[in-house]
Each structure stands twice: as structure tokens, then as C-alpha cells.
Design an enzyme around this catalytic site. Structure first.
Site, PDB file in Angstrom:
ATOM      1  N   ASP A  16       0.821  -1.221   0.000  1.00 16.17           N
ATOM      2  CA  ASP A  16       0.000   0.000   0.000  1.00 16.17           C
ATOM      3  C   ASP A  16       0.849   1.263   0.000  1.00 16.17           C
ATOM      4  O   ASP A  16       0.673   2.141  -0.848  1.00 16.17           O
ATOM      5  CB  ASP A  16      -0.939   0.034   1.223  1.00 16.17           C
ATOM      6  CG  ASP A  16      -2.114  -0.919   1.079  1.00 16.17           C
ATOM      7  OD1 ASP A  16      -2.425  -1.311  -0.067  1.00 16.17           O
ATOM      8  OD2 ASP A  16      -2.714  -1.267   2.112  1.00 16.17           O
ATOM      9  N   ARG A  96       0.543   5.188  17.017  1.00 15.38           N
ATOM     10  CA  ARG A  96       0.119   6.125  15.960  1.00 15.38           C
ATOM     11  C   ARG A  96       0.390   7.595  16.276  1.00 15.38           C
ATOM     12  O   ARG A  96       0.915   8.313  15.428  1.00 15.38           O
ATOM     13  CB  ARG A  96      -1.363   5.917  15.617  1.00 15.38           C
ATOM     14  CG  ARG A  96      -1.719   4.510  15.133  1.00 15.38           C
ATOM     15  CD  ARG A  96      -0.775   3.982  14.113  1.00 15.38           C
ATOM     16  NE  ARG A  96      -1.182   2.695  13.558  1.00 15.38           N
ATOM     17  CZ  ARG A  96      -0.406   1.942  12.804  1.00 15.38           C
ATOM     18  NH1 ARG A  96       0.829   2.337  12.519  1.00 15.38           N
ATOM     19  NH2 ARG A  96      -0.828   0.794  12.328  1.00 15.38           N
ATOM     20  N   ASP A 125      -6.934   3.356  12.961  1.00 21.39           N
ATOM     21  CA  ASP A 125      -5.636   4.008  12.775  1.00 21.39           C
ATOM     22  C   ASP A 125      -5.727   5.296  11.971  1.00 21.39           C
ATOM     23  O   ASP A 125      -5.024   6.260  12.246  1.00 21.39           O
ATOM     24  CB  ASP A 125      -4.646   3.023  12.149  1.00 21.39           C
ATOM     25  CG  ASP A 125      -4.234   1.954  13.150  1.00 21.39           C
ATOM     26  OD1 ASP A 125      -4.148   2.281  14.347  1.00 21.39           O
ATOM     27  OD2 ASP A 125      -4.027   0.798  12.747  1.00 21.39           O
ATOM     28  N   SER A 177      -3.144  -9.217   8.332  1.00 21.70           N
ATOM     29  CA  SER A 177      -2.602  -7.877   8.511  1.00 21.70           C
ATOM     30  C   SER A 177      -1.981  -7.833   9.906  1.00 21.70           C
ATOM     31  O   SER A 177      -2.663  -8.077  10.900  1.00 21.70           O
ATOM     32  CB  SER A 177      -3.722  -6.854   8.384  1.00 21.70           C
ATOM     33  OG  SER A 177      -3.336  -5.659   9.034  1.00 21.70           O
TER      34      SER A 177
HETATM   35  N1  ARG Z   1      -7.523  -3.174  16.549  1.00 25.48           N
HETATM   36  C1  ARG Z   1      -6.289  -2.557  16.929  1.00 25.48           C
HETATM   37  C2  ARG Z   1      -6.482  -1.088  17.157  1.00 25.48           C
HETATM   38  O1  ARG Z   1      -7.405  -0.515  16.684  1.00 25.48           O
HETATM   39  C3  ARG Z   1      -5.186  -2.812  15.945  1.00 25.48           C
HETATM   40  C4  ARG Z   1      -5.350  -2.172  14.586  1.00 25.48           C
HETATM   41  C5  ARG Z   1      -4.318  -2.583  13.535  1.00 25.48           C
HETATM   42  N2  ARG Z   1      -4.338  -4.002  13.347  1.00 25.48           N
HETATM   43  C6  ARG Z   1      -3.679  -4.666  12.386  1.00 25.48           C
HETATM   44  N3  ARG Z   1      -3.736  -5.972  12.460  1.00 25.48           N
HETATM   45  N4  ARG Z   1      -3.005  -4.071  11.449  1.00 25.48           N
HETATM   46  O2  ARG Z   1      -5.659  -0.492  17.822  1.00 25.48           O
END
Ligand code: ARG
Length: 402
Positions: A16, A96, A125, A177
Site C-alpha cells: 500500500d 500512531r 488508525d 494484517s
Molecule cells: N484493533 C487494533 C487497534 O485498533 C489494531 C489495529 C491494527 N491491526 C492490524 N492488524 N493491522 O488499535
């Protein structure tokens, strides 16, 4: 189409964000500066950087910020006992705002007018990136191409990548992921999207299964000073070293796996698997020590704030006045969180087996049922009379005897 000259992209090296570089050059006609943040995810950031340049970025930065991540983000979350929906230790969510902070700093230094990230339109995110950038520099534009671009499938992206000589590692689609940093790992997609299915064992990155964990338990002793973990089994360590070691030890014993159907901020439920051995052990160690040293009212009041704090982090409000105010509360009570806890790790479990502190409020003479007992038992009678008085009045009223 947005008018952008130069954008700073959170670059992971994956499909991506690689496609975003070329896409932005082609569609937005802008310069792209790639930034790869190393939060202890065990990847070759320099190699990722080279890939960004090869793909067309005009510049590529690596920020090694695992230390900063632990000290300024994970530690406050630990001291706050921030656990979303009682299970998720927030590794991804904490990373983040830190990444956003570095993107904004670089954008300001480079005179860029936009920040870009590769998050989708239905996750948390995107919220954390967007909101953090908005809070830190309201002049910056935000570009999240995955939310809006014309590619309808991963295959279309791969085609675009091949056409533009972007190296595509695995042609076979990766089913999961995975987001990883030193505080924990988040795993979703593929078969995990069926909440009935048990997670296959090969999804786990750093924890062993209960079956493969050692038969013998292992004990760890963690020292805290003012709420900060400073030593493991008597060795004084930096926070980074301590967390690395605890990840290895806890991971070996299968500690810190979580399977959670959670409520995303955007309104949907999703199923995520987490691994966070060190964070799990540290949360246990810290909160058990607090039980020893905090007075009852402070301890109980804190629980209410902890829940709100976890929601703030999850929902992308790290850079908020409320988060800072809550930190002041948690910081104030850390002054007595000095002492030691002993944790037993065995077959996926971490359990507290001992705690001690010079700030302990545990008074043996008050607690014991032995002959050293100094508790005023007679006072118990008067205490019960007054404590129960309101209920006595209600009871009498209901029976009509009043
Ligand atoms: N659900 C988690 C959050 O919102 C992780 C999000 C990213 N997950 C991932 N497998 N890329 O903080």
C-alpha cells in the site's frame, strides 16, 4: 484533486505505502518524502528506506524511536492501567500518535504541506493519524489514498506496482494484517474474521502455544521506582532492555495472547488477536504493587479514570488536554509506587505471587488473626451500627414498622 507540493508519508515498505509513493507522484504531481519509524518492530528500517528511494521518494528518513515510544507513550499507559475493553493493551493505538508527531516534525522541517498515511477508511488508525496531525499542526493537509483511490482490489494495486517497477515481495497474498511494535503485536484478517474460528497457531509471532511452553514455571522479579520498572531479577536495565527481555521470557511461556472482538470507533465490531508478553507482565506487576501502596479511595477512583484513559488512547485523542490532565493525576500517585513484585510464568499464565514495598500500607498487626492483632474489634460493632443505619431505616419503612 488536492493541491499539494510536497507530502510526508508514513512508509512501512509494504504494498500500500509503496503504491502511494508512485500514485501521489502520478495523480497529485507532488514530491514524496518517506518516513519509516522504528518502534522496535524488528525490521530492517534502512532497507525499507532504500526501497522508498527506489520507488520514487525524493528523500527517505528513518526514525528509531522505540525508546521514546516506551518512555513517553507506553509508560504513561502502563501507569494509567490503560486497557481497552479490559483486554487490549493498546500497542498499535499508542504508536500512531508518536508516528504522527515525527511526520509533523519532518513536514515542518522540510516545508511540506501534507501528511500521508496508508490506513483504510474503516479502521481506528486513520482516526489516530488524522486527529493527531490536526492537533499538532492544523495547517497540514492529510492524504489517506487507500480511503479514496480507484484501486478496487489488491490485484489492481499489484498490477500498478509492476507497471511502475515497484518491487512486490510476495505475489501470493499474505492472509493476515500484522502491526508490530515493541509493546505488542496486532493480527487480523483472513480466517480470523470468523469469530468462531480458533486462531491457527502459525499467526503468532512472539509467543509459544501453551502446549509448547515449558513444563517448569519461571519466576521474574520486577523492581519499580516511582511507578517506573527499573530492574528485572535484580539487574538494573533501561526500559527498552527490560521490555525486550520480558518479551522473550514471557513469549517463551506463552504469556500475553489475547483474542478479542472489539468495538471500533467507526462503529463496527472486529476480531483481533494480540500478543503482548512484556506489557501483560508489566501491567500485572505494576497494578499489583499499587494495590499494596495506594489508599482505598485513590485506588478505586483511579479505576474510573483508567477506563476513560484507555478510551482516549483507542479513539485517537492522545494529544488532548484531558489526556494530559489525567497524566497529572496518575503521575501524582506514582510517587509511592516503589517496590518489588514477583510474578510466576507458566503455561500461558502470569500470576502475582509476592509483593513488597517501603511504601506498603499493609499492616501485619492490623491484618493478622494471630495474637499480635492490634485491631480494635469492639469498634467494629459501632462501625456496623452507623454503616448499616440507612438500610435499617429503609427496611423498617418497607415493613411499616416506622
Ligand atoms: N484493533 C487494533 C487497534 O485498533 C489494531 C489495529 C491494527 N491491526 C492490524 N492488524 N493491522 O488499535
Amino acid at each position: 484533486m488536492m493541491n499539494i507540493n510536497k507530502m510526508v508519508l508514513a512508509y512501512s515498505g509494504g504494498l500500500d505505502t509503496s503504491v502511494i509513493i508512485k500514485w501521489a507522484m502520478e495523480w497529485l504531481k507532488c514530491e514524496v518524502i518517506a518516513v519509516t519509524c522504528d518502534l522496535g518492530q524488528n525490521e530492517d528500517a534502512e532497507a525499507i528506506c532504500r526501497k522508498a528511494l527506489k520507488t520514487g521518494a525524493s528523500k527517505a528518513y528513518v526514525r528509531k524511536i522505540a525508546d521514546e515510544f516506551l518512555k513517553d507513550f507506553c509508560l504513561p499507559a502502563l501507569q494509567a492501567h490503560a486497557i481497552y475493553e479490559n483486554k487490549y493493551l493498546l500497542a498499535t493505538a499508542l504508536g500512531r500518535p508518536l508516528i504522527a508527531k515525527h511526520l509533523v516534525e519532518i513536514a515542518q522541517a522540510e516545508g511540506a504541506d501534507a501528511i500521508a498515511h496508508g490506513s483504510t477508511g474503516k479502521g481506528n488508525d486513520q482516526v489516530r493519524f488524522d486527529v493527531s496531525v490536526m492537533a499538532l499542526d492544523s495547517r497540514l493537509k492529510i492524504v489517506a489514498p487507500v480511503r479514496s483511490w480507484h484501486f478496487k482490489s489488491r490485484n489492481e494495486e499489484i498490477e500498478f506496482a509492476m507497471k511502475h517497477n515497484i518491487p512486490v515481495e510476495a505475489t501470493k497474498e499474505k492472509p493476515y494484517s500484522i502491526d508490530r511494535n515493541i509493546w505488542g503485536i496486532s493480527i487480523e484478517c483472513g480466517i480470523l474474521e470468523d469469530p468462531w474460528q480458533e486462531p491457527p497457531d502459525d499467526i503468532y509471532q512472539i509467543t509459544s502455544s501453551i502446549a509448547k511452553a515449558p513444563d517448569q514455571p519461571e519466576y521474574v522479579e520486577i523492581d519499580f521506582e516511582d511507578g517506573v520498572p527499573v530492574a528485572l531479577n535484580g539487574d538494573r536495565l533501561s526500559l527498552l532492555q527490560l521490555v525486550e527481555r520480558l518479551n522473550a521470557i514471557g513469549g517463551r511461556h506463552g504469556v500475553g495472547r489475547v483474542d478479542l472482538v472489539e468495538n471500533r470507533l467507526v462503529g463496527i465490531k472486529s476480531r483481533e488477536i494480540y500478543e503482548a508478553p512484556a506489557a501483560t507482565i508489566l501491567h500485572l506487576a505494576h497494578s499489583e504493587l499499587e494495590r499494596l501502596v495506594l489508599d482505598r479511595e485513590t485506588q478505586h477512583f483511579k479505576q474510573i479514570l483508567s477506563q476513560r484513559y484507555s478510551e482516549l488512547i483507542y479513539n485517537g485523542w492522545w494529544f488532548s488536554p484531558l489526556r494530559k490532565a489525567l497524566d497529572a493525576f496518575f503521575g501524582q500517585i506514582q510517587k509511592v509506587v516503589t517496590g518489588k513484585t514477583r510474578i510466576k510464568l507458566h503455561k500461558g499464565q502470569a500470576v502475582i505471587v509476592g509483593r513488597q514495598s517501603a511504601c506498603s500500607l499493609y499492616d501485619y498487626k492490623l491484618a493478622t488473626y494471630d495474637k499480635e492483632d492490634v485491631f480494635d474489634h469492639l469498634a467494629g460493632e459501632a462501625f456496623c451500627k452507623l454503616w448499616g443505619l440507612p438500610l435499617q431505616v429503609v427496611g423498617a419503612k418497607q415493613k411499616g414498622s416506622m
